[in-house]
Scaffold this motif. Sequence first.
Motif, PDB file in Angstrom:
ATOM      1  N   UNK A 269     137.822  55.051 -47.838  1.00 12.04           N
ATOM      2  CA  UNK A 269     139.127  54.367 -48.030  1.00 12.04           C
ATOM      3  C   UNK A 269     139.976  54.279 -46.760  1.00 12.04           C
ATOM      4  N   UNK A 270     140.072  55.539 -46.183  1.00  9.78           N
ATOM      5  CA  UNK A 270     140.841  55.914 -45.022  1.00  9.78           C
ATOM      6  C   UNK A 270     140.501  55.169 -43.788  1.00  9.78           C
ATOM      7  N   UNK A 271     139.079  55.296 -43.706  1.00 11.34           N
ATOM      8  CA  UNK A 271     138.578  54.379 -42.543  1.00 11.34           C
ATOM      9  C   UNK A 271     138.902  52.991 -42.602  1.00 11.34           C
ATOM     10  N   UNK A 272     138.713  52.496 -43.777  1.00  7.99           N
ATOM     11  CA  UNK A 272     139.070  50.903 -43.965  1.00  7.99           C
ATOM     12  C   UNK A 272     140.516  50.896 -43.729  1.00  7.99           C
ATOM     13  N   UNK A 273     141.513  51.540 -43.826  1.00  3.29           N
ATOM     14  CA  UNK A 273     142.954  51.545 -43.634  1.00  3.29           C
ATOM     15  C   UNK A 273     143.040  51.394 -42.091  1.00  3.29           C
ATOM     16  N   UNK A 274     142.392  52.519 -41.697  1.00  2.37           N
ATOM     17  CA  UNK A 274     142.719  52.664 -40.234  1.00  2.37           C
ATOM     18  C   UNK A 274     142.192  51.443 -39.472  1.00  2.37           C
ATOM     19  N   UNK A 275     140.779  50.945 -39.956  1.00  2.00           N
ATOM     20  CA  UNK A 275     140.441  49.584 -39.387  1.00  2.00           C
ATOM     21  C   UNK A 275     141.381  48.450 -39.463  1.00  2.00           C
ATOM     22  N   UNK A 276     142.066  48.516 -40.495  1.00  2.00           N
ATOM     23  CA  UNK A 276     143.099  47.410 -40.682  1.00  2.00           C
ATOM     24  C   UNK A 276     144.062  47.539 -39.615  1.00  2.00           C
ATOM     25  N   UNK A 277     144.535  48.651 -39.386  1.00  2.00           N
ATOM     26  CA  UNK A 277     145.569  48.776 -37.928  1.00  2.00           C
ATOM     27  C   UNK A 277     144.818  48.340 -36.707  1.00  2.00           C
ATOM     28  N   UNK A 278     143.853  48.906 -36.677  1.00  2.00           N
ATOM     29  CA  UNK A 278     143.151  48.300 -35.584  1.00  2.00           C
ATOM     30  C   UNK A 278     143.023  46.961 -35.392  1.00  2.00           C
ATOM     31  N   UNK A 279     142.275  46.495 -36.372  1.00  2.00           N
ATOM     32  CA  UNK A 279     142.419  44.761 -36.652  1.00  2.00           C
ATOM     33  C   UNK A 279     143.534  44.140 -36.231  1.00  2.00           C
ATOM     34  N   UNK A 280     144.696  44.591 -36.708  1.00  2.00           N
ATOM     35  CA  UNK A 280     145.987  44.000 -36.164  1.00  2.00           C
ATOM     36  C   UNK A 280     146.080  44.107 -34.777  1.00  2.00           C
ATOM     37  N   UNK A 281     146.021  45.191 -34.245  1.00  2.00           N
ATOM     38  CA  UNK A 281     146.156  45.457 -32.919  1.00  2.00           C
ATOM     39  C   UNK A 281     145.364  44.274 -32.081  1.00  2.00           C
ATOM     40  N   UNK A 282     143.944  44.156 -32.552  1.00  2.00           N
ATOM     41  CA  UNK A 282     143.139  43.475 -32.196  1.00  2.00           C
ATOM     42  C   UNK A 282     143.687  41.838 -32.082  1.00  2.00           C
ATOM     43  N   UNK A 283     143.851  41.375 -33.071  1.00  3.91           N
ATOM     44  CA  UNK A 283     144.701  40.068 -33.232  1.00  3.91           C
ATOM     45  C   UNK A 283     145.614  39.874 -32.442  1.00  3.91           C
ATOM     46  N   UNK A 284     146.704  40.837 -32.309  1.00  3.68           N
ATOM     47  CA  UNK A 284     147.769  40.731 -31.482  1.00  3.68           C
ATOM     48  C   UNK A 284     147.551  40.554 -30.125  1.00  3.68           C
ATOM     49  N   UNK A 285     146.357  41.514 -29.747  1.00  5.82           N
ATOM     50  CA  UNK A 285     146.035  41.185 -28.154  1.00  5.82           C
ATOM     51  C   UNK A 285     145.145  39.749 -27.965  1.00  5.82           C
ATOM     52  N   UNK A 286     144.589  39.364 -28.967  1.00  3.47           N
ATOM     53  CA  UNK A 286     143.689  38.038 -28.656  1.00  3.47           C
ATOM     54  C   UNK A 286     144.902  36.959 -28.765  1.00  3.47           C
ATOM     55  N   UNK A 287     145.729  37.163 -29.610  1.00  8.09           N
ATOM     56  CA  UNK A 287     146.737  35.947 -29.761  1.00  8.09           C
ATOM     57  C   UNK A 287     147.538  35.902 -28.468  1.00  8.09           C
ATOM     58  N   UNK A 288     147.908  36.973 -27.850  1.00  3.96           N
ATOM     59  CA  UNK A 288     148.491  37.052 -26.405  1.00  3.96           C
ATOM     60  C   UNK A 288     147.829  36.335 -25.429  1.00  3.96           C
TER      61      UNK A 288
END
Lengths: 408, 168
Positions: A269-288
């Motif tokens: 459960x924890x790993x999935x939550x952390x991955x969501x944070x990482x995904x958010x950061x990846x989306x932001x980088x990609x969007x930029x």
Amino acid sequence: MTEHDHIKLPEGSIEKTTTTINLGPTHPATHGVFQNILELDGERIVSAEQTVGYIHRAFEKLAERRPLYQVTPLTDRLNYCSSPINNMGWHITCEKLLHIKTPKRVDYLRVIIMELARISDHLICNSIVGVDTGAYTGFLYVMQYRELIYEIYEEICGSRLTTNIGRIGGFERNFNDIAFQKLDKFLAEYPKVLKEFIDLFERNRIFIERTQNTGAISADRALNYSFTGPNLRAAGVDYDVRIHTPYASYEDFQFNVPIGTTGDNFDRWQVRNDEMWESLSIIEQAYRKVQEFKGAEAEVFHADVPEYYLPEKEDVYTKMEALIWHFKIIMGETKIPVGEVYSCVEGANGEVGFYLISDGGRTPYRLHFRRPCFIYYQAFEEMTKGSMMSDAIITLSSLNLIAGEMDA
Amino acid sequence: MSLTNDRVKQRVIEKFGEQVTAFSEPYGMLTFEAPKEMNLKVLNFLYDDEELKFRFLTDLQAVHYPDEKGRELAVVYHLHNLVDNVRIRFKVFTDISTPDVYTATGLFSGANWMERETYDFFGVNFVGHPNLKRILNVDEMDYFPLRKEYPLEDQTRIDKDDEMFGRG
């Protein structure tokens, strides 16, 4: 005198002291059509036998009659909680076979879509773990953000669940302004929601006690069972296809690979939550990165491969060349190389692999989907043996078993 | 030192000599085959060797080649060395009348269902498998549907009453 005294057993027979329970195929807690035949001693599980295949649709056989571009809708229906990842995985496999190099902007747009899909998948899985431990609120609360993700898909490809998004070579159309506005909204609002969602559970003693130290698997066993994705990482192995075999320019992004230590339900459960944070950061980088493209480059949404990329309908009706290519692709007159390819992407559940053998014909000679769910569900017995029945239910949901992916 | 395809090839040839054949590198993945009696020996060597360490079974499936007499079925293993991040593909071919191949379940627990699936669709008989029965298809099925002799239904057939499903 017990109540069973009137039953006369044949001489020499041993009385059965365990209880057989059918968990599934239509049990609400299996969240999908599959069955577990549990043998219970009191409330402890003695053995578990899984039956799968209730929604087997013979995709591998069907794919043998479909041209490459018609296989995409089949991949939608594997893990339908994150169909875009499967779609992209299939496009990337075809592009590998056909030696197509996609432009950077296409890659970044794909990364945005794939990470959104990962978030929506993890969101469902984690909130369902909550539901199964008795906390319904989180599930209902995050549903509106899955809805927002689906609206973004809708702007891009027109559909929501079985997306059939993209084409071999890129996307069917450029992202419109509304899609980007919705993405802005998502990026602005979602972190707060995710934080709240995590707090809701992490500060809940019932949740912690029910998930910690239940359904654990060691790193060695997980590897031996060919686990991938969050379930393997929760056991402490930092294997991530995005790092090991980068596709769609994942090497351009900075992100961490969260890992757990014990491989229990809480770590997953924890790993999935952390991955969501990482995904958010990846989306932001990609969007930029997407916003940095200027002029003609900012309009690129597919590779320049007319022999494989289906042209726009408007062009087909008005331009001779597009009409010819359209005809050739549809009638199967473009050349497909002979070869065998294994290509994989990091799906929300683990390594989604496509093993494609082409004999030069317009359809695959053989196509095999590596479905992570199917592979790790077999460890269920080992993970739950000796534990309580109620722990098995949480293990079932925290493994994120999707019947569509399991049965293909 | 990172492991390369050439190095893997060299190590495997050092060990098995002429018995491993058909080395190729389609799309960058080292592929080779061995006689089917040798599959466990090769898998064990790839697993145990200190340098090779192919200890992760990514995938296992079969392919049917009806035209290649005597070697109609190929069982394909995709292996991954997670330390050096090298993937290889290893094949064994078997004839379709006696499709017996040793099971890899002793080495990889994950091979259990993969082999059941392969049996289910191609009829490969994995010798020594603890529970070799159908997994996705119904138990009563008496053929192996992914073999090439079973074509999909002809989409243009007209003898079927399909009114209820919008094709009538």
